[in-house]
Motif scaffolding. Sequence first.
Motif, PDB file in Angstrom:
ATOM      1  N   ASP A  98       0.853  -1.185   0.000  1.00 47.41           N
ATOM      2  CA  ASP A  98       0.000   0.000   0.000  1.00 47.41           C
ATOM      3  C   ASP A  98       0.890   1.237   0.000  1.00 47.41           C
ATOM      4  O   ASP A  98       1.392   1.664   1.043  1.00 47.41           O
ATOM      5  CB  ASP A  98      -0.906  -0.007   1.230  1.00 47.41           C
ATOM      6  N   ILE A  99       1.106   1.804  -1.190  1.00 45.41           N
ATOM      7  CA  ILE A  99       1.998   2.949  -1.330  1.00 45.41           C
ATOM      8  C   ILE A  99       1.450   4.152  -0.582  1.00 45.41           C
ATOM      9  O   ILE A  99       2.190   4.888   0.084  1.00 45.41           O
ATOM     10  CB  ILE A  99       2.203   3.295  -2.813  1.00 45.41           C
ATOM     11  N   ARG A 114      -0.691   4.380   1.998  1.00 48.10           N
ATOM     12  CA  ARG A 114      -0.734   4.276   3.461  1.00 48.10           C
ATOM     13  C   ARG A 114       0.597   3.840   4.063  1.00 48.10           C
ATOM     14  O   ARG A 114       0.702   3.671   5.280  1.00 48.10           O
ATOM     15  CB  ARG A 114      -1.821   3.296   3.889  1.00 48.10           C
ATOM     16  N   LYS A 115       1.598   3.642   3.227  1.00 53.28           N
ATOM     17  CA  LYS A 115       2.937   3.288   3.704  1.00 53.28           C
ATOM     18  C   LYS A 115       2.909   2.023   4.562  1.00 53.28           C
ATOM     19  O   LYS A 115       3.388   1.991   5.699  1.00 53.28           O
ATOM     20  CB  LYS A 115       3.545   4.437   4.516  1.00 53.28           C
ATOM     21  N   ARG A 116       2.353   0.954   4.013  1.00 51.04           N
ATOM     22  CA  ARG A 116       2.297  -0.287   4.767  1.00 51.04           C
ATOM     23  C   ARG A 116       2.365  -1.466   3.812  1.00 51.04           C
ATOM     24  O   ARG A 116       2.079  -1.347   2.619  1.00 51.04           O
ATOM     25  CB  ARG A 116       1.011  -0.363   5.591  1.00 51.04           C
ATOM     26  N   VAL A 117       2.766  -2.615   4.377  1.00 47.90           N
ATOM     27  CA  VAL A 117       2.822  -3.869   3.625  1.00 47.90           C
ATOM     28  C   VAL A 117       2.096  -4.920   4.451  1.00 47.90           C
ATOM     29  O   VAL A 117       2.375  -5.097   5.647  1.00 47.90           O
ATOM     30  CB  VAL A 117       4.276  -4.298   3.358  1.00 47.90           C
ATOM     31  N   ARG A 149      -1.337  -1.009  -4.125  1.00 46.31           N
ATOM     32  CA  ARG A 149      -2.380   0.000  -3.978  1.00 46.31           C
ATOM     33  C   ARG A 149      -1.746   1.382  -3.853  1.00 46.31           C
ATOM     34  O   ARG A 149      -0.776   1.567  -3.129  1.00 46.31           O
ATOM     35  CB  ARG A 149      -3.235  -0.269  -2.744  1.00 46.31           C
ATOM     36  N   GLN A 150      -2.315   2.296  -4.597  1.00 45.70           N
ATOM     37  CA  GLN A 150      -1.855   3.678  -4.543  1.00 45.70           C
ATOM     38  C   GLN A 150      -2.956   4.566  -5.074  1.00 45.70           C
ATOM     39  O   GLN A 150      -4.020   4.089  -5.454  1.00 45.70           O
ATOM     40  CB  GLN A 150      -0.582   3.859  -5.371  1.00 45.70           C
ATOM     41  N   ALA A 176       0.357  -7.152   9.108  1.00 46.78           N
ATOM     42  CA  ALA A 176       1.333  -6.113   8.802  1.00 46.78           C
ATOM     43  C   ALA A 176       2.746  -6.668   8.869  1.00 46.78           C
ATOM     44  O   ALA A 176       3.095  -7.428   9.791  1.00 46.78           O
ATOM     45  CB  ALA A 176       1.175  -4.956   9.779  1.00 46.78           C
ATOM     46  N   ALA A 177       3.560  -6.291   7.896  1.00 48.68           N
ATOM     47  CA  ALA A 177       4.930  -6.793   7.832  1.00 48.68           C
ATOM     48  C   ALA A 177       5.833  -6.094   8.839  1.00 48.68           C
ATOM     49  O   ALA A 177       6.896  -6.617   9.181  1.00 48.68           O
ATOM     50  CB  ALA A 177       5.487  -6.609   6.423  1.00 48.68           C
ATOM     51  N   GLY A 178       5.456  -4.908   9.299  1.00 52.53           N
ATOM     52  CA  GLY A 178       6.255  -4.211  10.306  1.00 52.53           C
ATOM     53  C   GLY A 178       7.555  -3.663   9.772  1.00 52.53           C
ATOM     54  O   GLY A 178       8.586  -3.720  10.460  1.00 52.53           O
ATOM     55  N   LEU A 179       7.523  -3.106   8.566  1.00 50.13           N
ATOM     56  CA  LEU A 179       8.736  -2.522   8.002  1.00 50.13           C
ATOM     57  C   LEU A 179       9.056  -1.187   8.673  1.00 50.13           C
ATOM     58  O   LEU A 179       8.156  -0.455   9.087  1.00 50.13           O
ATOM     59  CB  LEU A 179       8.576  -2.294   6.492  1.00 50.13           C
TER      60      LEU A 179
END
Length: 268
Positions: free
Chosen positions: A165-166, A168-171, A258-259, A177-180
């Motif tokens: 998700d570009i 919302r800055k999440r994966v 997603r973006q 959630a990947a927790g990057l």
Amino acid sequence: MSLALAPAARPTHPAVRSTHPAAYAPQPARPAAPVATAPAVHAGVATPAAAPSPAPAQAAPRVRAVPEGTEARGFVLYVGLDEAKATADGTTLHRLVEAIRNLTAEVAPSAETYAAVALAPEGAGGRDVDVVRLALQDPTALARQRESQGLSDDADRHPDGVIIDISRKRVLLDGEAAGLTYKEFELLQYLVLREGRTIDRHELIDGLWSGEDDVPNERTIDVHVRRLRSKLAHYQDIVRTVRGVGYRFDRHADVSIRQASTPSPDVF
């Protein structure tokens, strides 16, 4: 300092003058009437009488801006302003961004900033700030849009596969959630937005660490990529190593990106 003395008061009517001896006899002293204490005078400056000190005010209860169990890590400021309006105001979007960055650095030198321009199709209606919030996938704006369109949140659920998700800055990996970290997501996003092209390490350094004090070397880039892959778990092969060249993003059938309708640039 000279002090002028006023002359003694004389009778107001010269014709009224008593000749009786008692008029000139010494009169018994009368008790002085109570006089309000006047401010003391020192060198021409009046010193007011000391007033009783007010009772200390009770401190107002602290109001938390975030729910219990969480902490605030920053904020987002949405600015609605198209290029035509900026020109009419005698400025540009770039100058406005730089002014806000400079103010932030002056007020809070330890703050980190990231700016992204919101792009929308030409002639998109609505208020500028609402268009910006939707283009940058603001969760509240999206929820209102879904509610106005009678949509549910089912489209936001993806039980299997990868969601990058570009906006919302999440994966999400199989719905979790990947927790990057911030830098790990920036690295993945840089590769995703350049899908199909192999990015060498020098470009990654210039694109993601430009202007920073601590600029990594090529070996450090490999460490960042290795940590990113470890958090992608069994989907780590979406970031592929091209030996002797660099890294490339490989989209799989179970990868969803997603973006906004038009991707926001990395650098303003």
